[in-house]
Design a protein around this motif. Sequence first.
Motif, PDB file in Angstrom:
ATOM      1  N   ALA A 133     -19.021 -13.783 -49.010  1.00  0.00           N
ATOM      2  CA  ALA A 133     -18.457 -14.770 -49.914  1.00  0.00           C
ATOM      3  C   ALA A 133     -18.834 -14.457 -51.356  1.00  0.00           C
ATOM      4  O   ALA A 133     -19.858 -13.816 -51.620  1.00  0.00           O
ATOM      5  N   PRO A 134     -18.030 -14.897 -52.338  1.00  0.00           N
ATOM      6  CA  PRO A 134     -18.273 -14.517 -53.727  1.00  0.00           C
ATOM      7  C   PRO A 134     -19.588 -15.008 -54.299  1.00  0.00           C
ATOM      8  O   PRO A 134     -20.113 -14.423 -55.233  1.00  0.00           O
ATOM      9  N   VAL A 191      -4.719 -21.960 -59.915  1.00  0.00           N
ATOM     10  CA  VAL A 191      -4.264 -20.764 -60.610  1.00  0.00           C
ATOM     11  C   VAL A 191      -5.415 -20.263 -61.467  1.00  0.00           C
ATOM     12  O   VAL A 191      -6.183 -21.054 -62.022  1.00  0.00           O
ATOM     13  N   GLY A 192      -5.571 -18.937 -61.568  1.00  0.00           N
ATOM     14  CA  GLY A 192      -6.689 -18.424 -62.348  1.00  0.00           C
ATOM     15  C   GLY A 192      -6.668 -16.918 -62.481  1.00  0.00           C
ATOM     16  O   GLY A 192      -5.744 -16.235 -62.025  1.00  0.00           O
ATOM     17  N   LYS A 193      -7.735 -16.403 -63.100  1.00  0.00           N
ATOM     18  CA  LYS A 193      -7.874 -14.974 -63.365  1.00  0.00           C
ATOM     19  C   LYS A 193      -9.334 -14.596 -63.208  1.00  0.00           C
ATOM     20  O   LYS A 193     -10.224 -15.323 -63.649  1.00  0.00           O
ATOM     21  N   MET A 194      -9.581 -13.423 -62.613  1.00  0.00           N
ATOM     22  CA  MET A 194     -10.939 -12.973 -62.357  1.00  0.00           C
ATOM     23  C   MET A 194     -11.092 -11.515 -62.755  1.00  0.00           C
ATOM     24  O   MET A 194     -10.279 -10.669 -62.360  1.00  0.00           O
ATOM     25  N   THR A 207     -13.548 -16.746 -56.301  1.00  0.00           N
ATOM     26  CA  THR A 207     -14.680 -17.099 -57.147  1.00  0.00           C
ATOM     27  C   THR A 207     -14.358 -18.241 -58.097  1.00  0.00           C
ATOM     28  O   THR A 207     -15.210 -19.086 -58.375  1.00  0.00           O
ATOM     29  N   MET A 208     -13.123 -18.310 -58.615  1.00  0.00           N
ATOM     30  CA  MET A 208     -12.806 -19.340 -59.595  1.00  0.00           C
ATOM     31  C   MET A 208     -12.220 -20.604 -58.983  1.00  0.00           C
ATOM     32  O   MET A 208     -11.755 -21.487 -59.685  1.00  0.00           O
ATOM     33  N   GLY A 239     -22.659 -28.597 -57.872  1.00  0.00           N
ATOM     34  CA  GLY A 239     -22.560 -28.821 -56.441  1.00  0.00           C
ATOM     35  C   GLY A 239     -22.336 -27.534 -55.691  1.00  0.00           C
ATOM     36  O   GLY A 239     -21.638 -27.505 -54.681  1.00  0.00           O
ATOM     37  N   THR A 240     -22.923 -26.437 -56.195  1.00  0.00           N
ATOM     38  CA  THR A 240     -22.799 -25.084 -55.626  1.00  0.00           C
ATOM     39  C   THR A 240     -21.339 -24.658 -55.529  1.00  0.00           C
ATOM     40  O   THR A 240     -20.883 -24.132 -54.506  1.00  0.00           O
ATOM     41  N   ALA A 241     -20.583 -24.875 -56.594  1.00  0.00           N
ATOM     42  CA  ALA A 241     -19.189 -24.431 -56.639  1.00  0.00           C
ATOM     43  C   ALA A 241     -19.118 -22.908 -56.552  1.00  0.00           C
ATOM     44  O   ALA A 241     -20.076 -22.203 -56.884  1.00  0.00           O
ATOM     45  N   ASN A 242     -17.969 -22.384 -56.131  1.00  0.00           N
ATOM     46  CA  ASN A 242     -17.793 -20.931 -56.068  1.00  0.00           C
ATOM     47  C   ASN A 242     -18.047 -20.271 -57.418  1.00  0.00           C
ATOM     48  O   ASN A 242     -18.531 -19.150 -57.485  1.00  0.00           O
TER      49      ASN A 242
END
Length: 314
Positions: free
Chosen positions: A147-148, A33-36, A48-49, A128-131
């Motif tokens: 991709a983001p 769950v998140g917000k961008m 992205t999150m 680790g190159t996360a989004n």
Amino acid sequence: MKKSLIALAVIGFSGAAMAQSSVTLYGVADVGVGKMEGGKTEMISAGTMNNGTSRLGVRGVEDLGGGLKAGFNFETGLSLENGDTSTAGAGYWGRAANLWLGGNWGTFKMGRTLTPSFYGVAAWELTGTANYSVIGNTYKYINPQVAPTGAIGAGARNSSQFSYKTPNLGGFSAEVGYITKQDNGAAKWDANAIYANGPIGIGLSANKTSGSKTNYSLGGKYNFGNFALATSYNVAHIVNAQRRGFSLGGTATFGAASVTLDLTRDTKNQWGSKKYTNGLLEAKYALSKRTFIYGAYLRLDGDNNYGIGVRHNF
């Protein structure tokens, strides 16, 4: 009797041949769950999150003898919100579709694959190159159809790429990729040089499309044990507009838990109205070797973004 012996010989030969090749199904499931960028809080997957993009892939390798091997990799992305594909390219296998040959002399690969620049950044990047990587998002290639996040000034993947990677020589390796003008609309090259040995990780990335300026990044990481420190300098272009700056961050590990703080600071920003200081705060807790929960807050060019989720690797 002779027929039985022949049948046994054929079966034995087939088993030996099959033992020299293997095919592996693998993947990632990541949802939260998140917000961008000022939006509402909602379920997030392949965004992205998220720590990573959910994916399903198949890879194989065959031992051809004499130290020579052949292999392939096909990979697609998906959203756990509704099961839709979420690829980094135009087709179903948009994340990877390639064939390679390798030996003591190195590896030659053809097709759609992660870029040398991406691997150069991955050698030292703390998440680790996360989004939600602050490096990847600050100096990314800005295109809503890909991709983001990506490598410095470019997407994380190239289509129609011919690439050669050297063998690992005491921690040193290098890779160069090339895309023809006919395949890309403009010729493009992409390269890295990496030193990864023990606690040290250093990566130099560079890429250039004909008619534009060179993007590059130089970063390094040192792992002290329970603490890792990383820094970098990055230069990226959109057409001839430049964004450049440096990063500094660290990761502290406490058993199964870790906390990362990573910051970027623009020294020049022609992409926007001003120079920004961006930051990422990430916390992770490993439930097993393959599953972890995470929370991340990303301050990106004046916007507040966050995500909380679970990632499982299989």
